[in-house]
Motif scaffolding. Structure first.
Motif, PDB file in Angstrom:
ATOM      1  N   ILE B  18       0.834  -1.198   0.000  1.00  0.00           N
ATOM      2  CA  ILE B  18       0.000   0.000   0.000  1.00  0.00           C
ATOM      3  C   ILE B  18       0.869   1.248   0.000  1.00  0.00           C
ATOM      4  O   ILE B  18       0.623   2.180  -0.745  1.00  0.00           O
ATOM      5  N   LEU B  19       1.922   1.245   0.815  1.00  0.00           N
ATOM      6  CA  LEU B  19       2.717   2.471   0.941  1.00  0.00           C
ATOM      7  C   LEU B  19       3.355   2.874  -0.373  1.00  0.00           C
ATOM      8  O   LEU B  19       3.327   4.027  -0.758  1.00  0.00           O
ATOM      9  N   ASN B  20       3.948   1.927  -1.080  1.00  0.00           N
ATOM     10  CA  ASN B  20       4.759   2.389  -2.196  1.00  0.00           C
ATOM     11  C   ASN B  20       4.079   2.470  -3.547  1.00  0.00           C
ATOM     12  O   ASN B  20       4.301   3.408  -4.285  1.00  0.00           O
ATOM     13  N   SER B  21       3.208   1.524  -3.860  1.00  0.00           N
ATOM     14  CA  SER B  21       2.645   1.617  -5.198  1.00  0.00           C
ATOM     15  C   SER B  21       1.649   2.762  -5.304  1.00  0.00           C
ATOM     16  O   SER B  21       1.451   3.327  -6.362  1.00  0.00           O
ATOM     17  N   ALA B  22       1.036   3.123  -4.191  1.00  0.00           N
ATOM     18  CA  ALA B  22      -0.007   4.144  -4.269  1.00  0.00           C
ATOM     19  C   ALA B  22       0.561   5.551  -4.300  1.00  0.00           C
ATOM     20  O   ALA B  22      -0.143   6.484  -4.626  1.00  0.00           O
ATOM     21  N   ARG B  23       1.804   5.723  -3.935  1.00  0.00           N
ATOM     22  CA  ARG B  23       2.287   7.074  -3.712  1.00  0.00           C
ATOM     23  C   ARG B  23       3.424   7.443  -4.631  1.00  0.00           C
ATOM     24  O   ARG B  23       4.428   7.931  -4.202  1.00  0.00           O
ATOM     25  N   LEU B  24       3.276   7.195  -5.903  1.00  0.00           N
ATOM     26  CA  LEU B  24       4.317   7.606  -6.818  1.00  0.00           C
ATOM     27  C   LEU B  24       4.143   9.081  -7.139  1.00  0.00           C
ATOM     28  O   LEU B  24       3.075   9.649  -6.942  1.00  0.00           O
ATOM     29  N   TYR B  25       5.205   9.649  -7.658  1.00  0.00           N
ATOM     30  CA  TYR B  25       5.238  11.066  -8.029  1.00  0.00           C
ATOM     31  C   TYR B  25       4.135  11.394  -9.031  1.00  0.00           C
ATOM     32  O   TYR B  25       3.934  10.690 -10.009  1.00  0.00           O
ATOM     33  N   HIS B  26       3.433  12.482  -8.766  1.00  0.00           N
ATOM     34  CA  HIS B  26       2.364  12.921  -9.656  1.00  0.00           C
ATOM     35  C   HIS B  26       2.919  14.036 -10.544  1.00  0.00           C
ATOM     36  O   HIS B  26       3.210  15.131 -10.064  1.00  0.00           O
ATOM     37  N   ALA B  27       3.119  13.723 -11.813  1.00  0.00           N
ATOM     38  CA  ALA B  27       3.734  14.708 -12.702  1.00  0.00           C
ATOM     39  C   ALA B  27       2.698  15.723 -13.169  1.00  0.00           C
ATOM     40  O   ALA B  27       1.550  15.358 -13.410  1.00  0.00           O
ATOM     41  N   VAL B  28       3.109  16.998 -13.263  1.00  0.00           N
ATOM     42  CA  VAL B  28       2.153  17.989 -13.752  1.00  0.00           C
ATOM     43  C   VAL B  28       2.296  18.241 -15.248  1.00  0.00           C
ATOM     44  O   VAL B  28       1.360  18.688 -15.889  1.00  0.00           O
ATOM     45  N   SER B  29       3.478  17.966 -15.818  1.00  0.00           N
ATOM     46  CA  SER B  29       3.609  18.241 -17.245  1.00  0.00           C
ATOM     47  C   SER B  29       3.698  16.966 -18.077  1.00  0.00           C
ATOM     48  O   SER B  29       4.092  16.991 -19.221  1.00  0.00           O
ATOM     49  N   HIS B  30       3.332  15.866 -17.463  1.00  0.00           N
ATOM     50  CA  HIS B  30       3.280  14.599 -18.183  1.00  0.00           C
ATOM     51  C   HIS B  30       1.877  14.046 -18.049  1.00  0.00           C
ATOM     52  O   HIS B  30       1.196  14.296 -17.056  1.00  0.00           O
ATOM     53  N   LEU B  31       1.462  13.273 -19.018  1.00  0.00           N
ATOM     54  CA  LEU B  31       0.146  12.645 -18.937  1.00  0.00           C
ATOM     55  C   LEU B  31       0.126  11.647 -17.794  1.00  0.00           C
ATOM     56  O   LEU B  31       1.141  11.014 -17.511  1.00  0.00           O
ATOM     57  N   PRO B  32      -1.014  11.540 -17.118  1.00  0.00           N
ATOM     58  CA  PRO B  32      -1.079  10.520 -16.070  1.00  0.00           C
ATOM     59  C   PRO B  32      -1.072   9.140 -16.710  1.00  0.00           C
ATOM     60  O   PRO B  32      -1.696   8.934 -17.747  1.00  0.00           O
ATOM     61  N   PRO B  33      -0.337   8.193 -16.133  1.00  0.00           N
ATOM     62  CA  PRO B  33      -0.348   6.851 -16.709  1.00  0.00           C
ATOM     63  C   PRO B  33      -1.721   6.228 -16.480  1.00  0.00           C
ATOM     64  O   PRO B  33      -2.302   6.390 -15.413  1.00  0.00           O
ATOM     65  N   SER B  34      -2.258   5.552 -17.481  1.00  0.00           N
ATOM     66  CA  SER B  34      -3.560   4.928 -17.290  1.00  0.00           C
ATOM     67  C   SER B  34      -3.367   3.454 -17.001  1.00  0.00           C
ATOM     68  O   SER B  34      -2.622   2.773 -17.690  1.00  0.00           O
ATOM     69  N   PRO B  35      -4.035   2.946 -15.968  1.00  0.00           N
ATOM     70  CA  PRO B  35      -3.849   1.534 -15.655  1.00  0.00           C
ATOM     71  C   PRO B  35      -4.587   0.601 -16.614  1.00  0.00           C
ATOM     72  O   PRO B  35      -4.421  -0.595 -16.534  1.00  0.00           O
ATOM     73  N   TYR B  36      -5.413   1.150 -17.499  1.00  0.00           N
ATOM     74  CA  TYR B  36      -6.177   0.295 -18.414  1.00  0.00           C
ATOM     75  C   TYR B  36      -5.844   0.642 -19.856  1.00  0.00           C
ATOM     76  O   TYR B  36      -5.656   1.805 -20.187  1.00  0.00           O
ATOM     77  N   THR B  37      -5.812  -0.367 -20.705  1.00  0.00           N
ATOM     78  CA  THR B  37      -5.681  -0.087 -22.133  1.00  0.00           C
ATOM     79  C   THR B  37      -7.054   0.407 -22.615  1.00  0.00           C
ATOM     80  O   THR B  37      -8.068   0.136 -21.984  1.00  0.00           O
ATOM     81  N   PRO B  38      -7.086   1.151 -23.753  1.00  0.00           N
ATOM     82  CA  PRO B  38      -8.368   1.677 -24.224  1.00  0.00           C
ATOM     83  C   PRO B  38      -9.412   0.567 -24.403  1.00  0.00           C
ATOM     84  O   PRO B  38     -10.585   0.751 -24.052  1.00  0.00           O
ATOM     85  N   ALA B  39      -8.981  -0.602 -24.916  1.00  0.00           N
ATOM     86  CA  ALA B  39      -9.943  -1.677 -25.145  1.00  0.00           C
ATOM     87  C   ALA B  39     -10.508  -2.193 -23.825  1.00  0.00           C
ATOM     88  O   ALA B  39     -11.718  -2.408 -23.685  1.00  0.00           O
ATOM     89  N   GLN B  40      -9.632  -2.346 -22.850  1.00  0.00           N
ATOM     90  CA  GLN B  40     -10.100  -2.791 -21.530  1.00  0.00           C
ATOM     91  C   GLN B  40     -11.093  -1.798 -20.954  1.00  0.00           C
ATOM     92  O   GLN B  40     -12.142  -2.181 -20.421  1.00  0.00           O
ATOM     93  N   ALA B  41     -10.751  -0.505 -21.075  1.00  0.00           N
ATOM     94  CA  ALA B  41     -11.619   0.516 -20.497  1.00  0.00           C
ATOM     95  C   ALA B  41     -12.992   0.489 -21.165  1.00  0.00           C
ATOM     96  O   ALA B  41     -14.018   0.613 -20.500  1.00  0.00           O
ATOM     97  N   ARG B  42     -13.027   0.274 -22.491  1.00  0.00           N
ATOM     98  CA  ARG B  42     -14.311   0.233 -23.197  1.00  0.00           C
ATOM     99  C   ARG B  42     -15.156  -0.943 -22.715  1.00  0.00           C
ATOM    100  O   ARG B  42     -16.344  -0.790 -22.427  1.00  0.00           O
TER     101      ARG B  42
END
Lengths: 240, 245
Positions: B18-42
């Motif tokens: 819980i401690l480490n995977s949830a708290r990675l650096y939040h970039a402001v000038s980079h796109l947020p990484p998406s945990p789902y591929t577009p097909a999965q999300a659909r």
């Protein structure tokens, strides 16, 4: 000791990576409020997501530096509390260094909230330990206090240098794949800040040497103990 | 032919600490990484539309695949089955909270009021599936799913405090998130049993829980002030005794 930490080794690459905008400008922190963390204006281009490894590195960097600056802030605050009574002649010197540390601390607090990095779990411990170290060494006398500064700033300066090396490599690799050949403003600002703070810390180190840090008795025991403590704290704060 | 690699991603896996995977650096000038591929999300969003009728079950996933033109057996790419569907519900509702930011920022400046507003918005998003939520909570409580469920709760609490504009940078950071997680999960549980119109009772329950937390916090705050005061007073007493000799 100062020489071994010399900034030359990485200054050229830093200068190249950071381009021109901040070179040569001496940083005056005493009266300024922290610049808010660099947030690009809406509509700015967004770069591809950072890799999990990079995000982990940056999160650790901000967490450990925030904890470090919290510690530095409180060490000087502890020394200041003692010296303003016992050695009023040293008060302005300590106050100047303390001001710089307060600025660093506020800057990293701002970065931590902007980038949503979890602060160190042990921050209450760092608070108590750092204030205690400041008061303790100041009570031992001017030389001991300066030896404490020397030990702390040696570790912190060296640690900033290590981080800067990785940051510069990161910027270079980002620039190499970017369409316009420029790394993100965010990373370049961060590297600039780290290099500026590194310079401030090394300035404090020089100040400590000029003020007889090496005359502290028992010098080796004192500085090596403090250095070991700092390294342990750095290791812990990076992770927890 | 569709069940191939573009549906697989490294994401649909139980997460690490819980401690480490949830708290990675939040970039402001980079796109947020998406945990789902577009097909999965659909597929997963289509599947969610079937949840009010069918519940958080495999059938909903199968129908989601069918809606998106995939074979029924495609649901097998979601290794955790129903839990993946539940996680997608939690993930998508959490990320949607940011849409309320402008409105809430304009309406109130008070940090705690904002936190409450975000909690309400998040809970309202459960309304369409509220009759099915107990099933989801049961799946989330299965031992292998507990770490990921807690992590998602932690992420939600962090999202709410972040959006509300929290600037805590010491141990406060943890206490705030922990207390909000407790309040949120209690309220969510209450909401599943709430039969009042428009969940009136739930909002009152939430108010009371948040008040309790505020009360606890002020108690803690005054105890630390008391400790600091007593400490200083003892030192001063000692000094005056020493000075008297």
């Amino acid at each position: 000791m100062i020489r071994s930490l010399s900034t030359k080794s990485c200054s050229r690459r830093v200068a190249a990576a950071l381009s021109s905008s901040c070179s040569g400008k001496r940083f005056n922190s005493a009266s300024t409020t922290p610049t808010p963390a660099p947030i690009p204006a809406a509509g700015d281009r967004k770069l591809p997501p950072l890799s999990p490894r990079t995000r982990d590195f940056l999160a650790r960097l901000i967490r450990v530096d925030q904890a470090g600056e919290l510690g530095a802030d409180l060490i000087y605050s502890g020394q200041h509390a003692v010296f303003k009574r016992t050695r009023p002649d040293l008060e302005p010197l300590i106050a100047h260094m303390w001001d710089q540390e307060v600025y660093h601390h506020k800057t990293f607090d701002a970065l931590q909230t902007t980038h949503r990095v979890r602060p160190s779990v042990f921050s209450p411990l760092w608070t108590v330990a750092a204030y205690g170290l400041g008061v303790g060494t100041a009570v031992m006398g001017k030389e001991a206090a300066m030896a404490c500064t020397l030990a702390v700033e040696t570790v912190i300066g060296g640690h900033y240098n290590d981080q800067l090396r990785e940051l510069v490599a990161l910027i270079e690799s980002e620039a190499a794949v970017a369409e316009d050949g420029r790394a993100s403003e965010e990373l370049r600002e961060l590297a600039k800040m780290v290099s500026r703070f590194r310079d401030d810390e090394l300035e404090h180190l020089e100040t400590a040497v000029e003020h007889d840090a090496e005359k502290a008795r028992p010098y080796i025991l004192l500085t090596e103990t403090i250095k070991a403590g700092c390294r342990a704290a750095v290791w812990t704060a990076e992770r927890f | 032919m569709f069940t191939s690699t573009h549906l697989r991603s490294p994401v649909c896996k139980a997460s690490s600490t819980i401690l480490n995977s949830a708290r990675l650096y939040h970039a402001v000038s980079h796109l947020p990484p998406s945990p789902y591929t577009p097909a999965q999300a659909r597929i997963l969003s289509s599947a969610l539309t079937h949840v009010p009728e069918h519940g958080f079950v495999k059938d909903a996933l199968v129908l989601g695949c069918r809606d998106q033109g995939y074979l029924d057996s495609t649901h097998a790419v979601f290794h955790n089955g129903v839990f993946d569907l539940i996680q997608y519900h939690l993930y998508s509702e959490r990320t949607k909270l940011a849409q309320h930011k402008d409105k809430i920022d304009a309406e109130t400046n008070d940090l705690h009021e904002r936190v409450k507003r975000y909690c309400v918005e998040r809970l309202k998003a459960n309304a369409p599936v509220i009759k099915r939520l107990p099933e989801a909570l049961a799946v989330m409580g299965l031992p292998p799913n507990v770490p990921a469920s807690l992590e998602e709760l932690a992420k939600l609490a962090d999202e709410i405090w972040y959006l509300a504009g929290d600037k805590s940078s010491t141990f406060d950071w943890y206490t705030r998130r922990a207390s909000l997680s407790a309040v949120y999960s209690a309220t969510e549980l209450y909401m599943t049993q709430d039969n009042s119109t428009d969940f009136k009772n739930t909002w009152e329950f939430l108010d009371r829980r948040l008040e309790n937390v505020a009360h606890l916090k002020s108690t803690l705050g005054s105890s630390s002030t008391w400790i600091a005061f007593t400490g200083m007073a003892s030192i001063n007493l000692l000094r005056s005794q020493l000075a008297r000799g």
